[in-house]
Scaffold this active site. Structure first.
Site, PDB file in Angstrom:
ATOM      1  N   ASP A  47      -2.602 -18.084   0.375  1.00 54.22           N
ATOM      2  CA  ASP A  47      -3.609 -18.690  -0.516  1.00 54.22           C
ATOM      3  C   ASP A  47      -4.252 -19.902   0.156  1.00 54.22           C
ATOM      4  OD1 ASP A  47      -1.156 -20.021  -0.704  1.00 54.22           O
ATOM      5  OD2 ASP A  47      -1.407 -20.560  -2.818  1.00 54.22           O
TER       6      ASP A  47
ATOM      7  N   TYR B 272       0.817  -1.213   0.000  1.00 54.97           N
ATOM      8  CA  TYR B 272       0.000   0.000   0.000  1.00 54.97           C
ATOM      9  C   TYR B 272       0.852   1.266   0.000  1.00 54.97           C
ATOM     10  CZ  TYR B 272      -4.661  -1.971   0.755  1.00 54.97           C
ATOM     11  OH  TYR B 272      -5.854  -2.612   0.604  1.00 54.97           O
TER      12      TYR B 272
ATOM     13  N   ASP C  94      -6.270  -7.238   3.732  1.00 52.98           N
ATOM     14  CA  ASP C  94      -7.423  -6.609   3.079  1.00 52.98           C
ATOM     15  C   ASP C  94      -8.319  -7.690   2.475  1.00 52.98           C
ATOM     16  OD1 ASP C  94      -8.974  -4.478   1.986  1.00 52.98           O
ATOM     17  OD2 ASP C  94      -8.012  -4.839   0.045  1.00 52.98           O
TER      18      ASP C  94
ATOM     19  N   ASP D  72     -12.079  -9.466   4.108  1.00 57.11           N
ATOM     20  CA  ASP D  72     -13.378  -9.452   3.418  1.00 57.11           C
ATOM     21  C   ASP D  72     -13.948 -10.863   3.352  1.00 57.11           C
ATOM     22  OD1 ASP D  72     -13.502  -6.736   2.925  1.00 57.11           O
ATOM     23  OD2 ASP D  72     -13.948  -6.971   0.790  1.00 57.11           O
TER      24      ASP D  72
ATOM     25  N   LYS E 189       3.353 -15.227   1.870  1.00 56.58           N
ATOM     26  CA  LYS E 189       3.681 -16.086   0.736  1.00 56.58           C
ATOM     27  C   LYS E 189       5.193 -16.252   0.712  1.00 56.58           C
ATOM     28  CE  LYS E 189       1.605 -17.129  -2.692  1.00 56.58           C
ATOM     29  NZ  LYS E 189       1.247 -18.518  -3.135  1.00 56.58           N
TER      30      LYS E 189
HETATM   31  C1  IPM Z   1     -10.440  -1.616   3.738  1.00 54.95           C
HETATM   32  C2  IPM Z   1     -10.699  -0.933   2.418  1.00 54.95           C
HETATM   33  C3  IPM Z   1      -9.571   0.046   2.164  1.00 54.95           C
HETATM   34  C4  IPM Z   1      -8.313  -0.758   1.987  1.00 54.95           C
HETATM   35  C5  IPM Z   1      -9.790   1.020   1.013  1.00 54.95           C
HETATM   36  C6  IPM Z   1     -11.079   1.790   1.144  1.00 54.95           C
HETATM   37  C7  IPM Z   1      -8.625   1.968   0.858  1.00 54.95           C
HETATM   38  O1  IPM Z   1     -10.846  -1.878   1.416  1.00 54.95           O
HETATM   39  O2  IPM Z   1     -10.314  -0.896   4.746  1.00 54.95           O
HETATM   40  O3  IPM Z   1     -10.393  -2.839   3.763  1.00 54.95           O
HETATM   41  O4  IPM Z   1      -8.012  -1.262   0.893  1.00 54.95           O
HETATM   42  O5  IPM Z   1      -7.581  -0.875   2.971  1.00 54.95           O
HETATM   43 MG    MG Z   2     -10.904  -3.887   2.125  1.00 50.95          MG
END
Ligand code: IPM
Ligand code: MG
Length: 368
Positions: free
Chosen positions: A225, A142, A249, A253, A192
């Site tokens: 993975d 990032y 990230d 999710d 990884k």
């Molecule tokens: C998260 C989001 C952020 C990220 C974005 C909005 C920059 O996806 O907080 O998971 O990628 O970190």
């Molecule tokens: Mg995210």
């Protein structure tokens, strides 16, 4: 003694409307539990860009560095898709994370009993699920340099750099081990190392921190993975997952969706433990700005309210009050309160964002 201070940054899309409900909850703790906060509010993301031409004004950044905790709604929306990268709404959030040095991002994935049917996985795989992902938040791909789109011969090349120092790995590993000690004492670190040098270093440093200072915690390592696969195969094998910024990230999710609704999950981003006072901290729901439903009163405010519960626990040492708020939310869900995102096959009418706020406040009243 002065009240603790909170900076509220509702941001964009549903961030605004879910934060309205959080403000009511904050007010409730002031009125009914004597926990008064000095609350100020400002702009971030697209909202800040519209007002100031930047997704985070310097004055807002300065305020964020002064307060005891920041509560953020969400940033982004299609309106800003064509903006230059440097002023995109997301840059406002990334600047907060970086300048507040919030290197440890805690993302719980907890399955609420009342919602176990909502998962895309079989109920017995996720009932009672309680995982904590610790994601490194201020480094890695990032932020690594060089980055950019460059000319190379007669074509362009896009470059990002995965970069981790030993110190950056060390400090986030410590926060994961500390957390594990207060939970089920297990950490699984994901990288990884089979293809990335940064992964080899990650594994080495995590192991070293463990062997030197946390030998009592059970540590395992997994390729990221495989970790993704294990998360959907048998998620309950995990307690704390420790991973880098980008894998975190993605894996968070994935873990969030296991629980049935992304609309339910909070997060905390913490800086270095301060010698005196509180570590810098920012709390935000894991869901985004959901532009498709913004402004319609349909959004689920629970993730944002649970983010305030995390603030009570991690910034203000009010674990009992945090548990009171979490219990109130479990109660309303068990009683069948459902925003649109939680409508299952049984049908019925969803309640609005503010009605969800109403029933949560009523459940808090009932807890007294
Ligand atoms: C998260 C989001 C952020 C990220 C974005 C909005 C920059 O996806 O907080 O998971 O990628 O970190
Ligand atoms: Mg995210």
């Amino acid at each position: 003694m002065a009240n603790p201070s909170l900076l509220i940054l509702p941001g964009d899309g549903i961030g605004q409307e879910v934060m309205e409900q959080v403000k009511r909850v904050i007010g409730w703790f002031g009125d009914k539990r004597g926990l008064a906060f000095d609350v100020s509010e400002d702009l971030v993301g697209g909202a800040a860009y519209d007002a100031h031409g930047t997704p985070l004004h310097d004055d807002t950044m300065a305020k964020a560095l002064e307060v005891d905790a920041v509560l953020l709604g969400a940033v982004g929306g299609p309106k800003y898709d064509d903006l230059d990268f440097s002023v995109k709404p997301e840059r406002g959030l990334l600047r907060l994370r970086k300048e507040m040095d919030l290197f440890s991002n805690l993302r719980p994935a907890q399955c609420f009993d009342a919602l176990a049917d909502f998962s895309s996985l079989k109920k017995d795989l996720i009932a009672g699920l309680d995982i904590m992902i610790v994601r490194e938040l201020t480094s890695g791909v990032y932020f690594g340099e060089p980055r950019g789109i460059f000319e190379e011969g007669n074509e362009r090349v896009g470059i990002n750099t995965q970069r981790y120092t030993e110190g950056e790995i060390d400090r986030v590993a410590r926060s994961a081990f500390e957390l594990a000690r207060r939970r089920n004492n297990k950490v699984c670190s994901m990288e990884k190392a089979n293809v990335m040098e940064s992964g080899i270093l990650w594994r080495e440093v995590v192991q070293k921190v463990h062997d030197e200072d946390y030998p009592d915690v059970e540590l395992s390592h997994m390729y990221a993975d495989n970790g993704a696969m294990q998360l959907v195969r048998a998620p309950k094998q995990f307690d704390v997952i420790l991973t880098d910024n980008l894998f975190g990230d993605i894996l968070s999710d994935c873990a969030a969706m296991l629980t049935g609704s992304l609309g339910m999950l909070p997060s905390a981003s913490l800086g270095a433990p301060a010698a005196e006072g509180r570590p810098r901290a920012l709390y935000e729901p894991v869901h985004g700005s959901a532009p498709d439903i913004a402004g319609q009163g349909k959004a689920n405010p629970i993730a944002c309210i649970l983010s305030f519960a995390m603030a009570l626990r991690y910034s203000f040492d009010e674990g009992t009050e945090a548990a009171r708020l979490e219990a109130a939310i479990e109660k309303v869900l068990a009683d069948g309160a459902r925003t649109a995102d939680l409508m299952g096959e049984e049908g019925g009418e969803p309640i609005s964002t503010s009605e969800m706020g109403d029933v949560i406040l009523a459940a808090l009243d009932a807890s007294l």
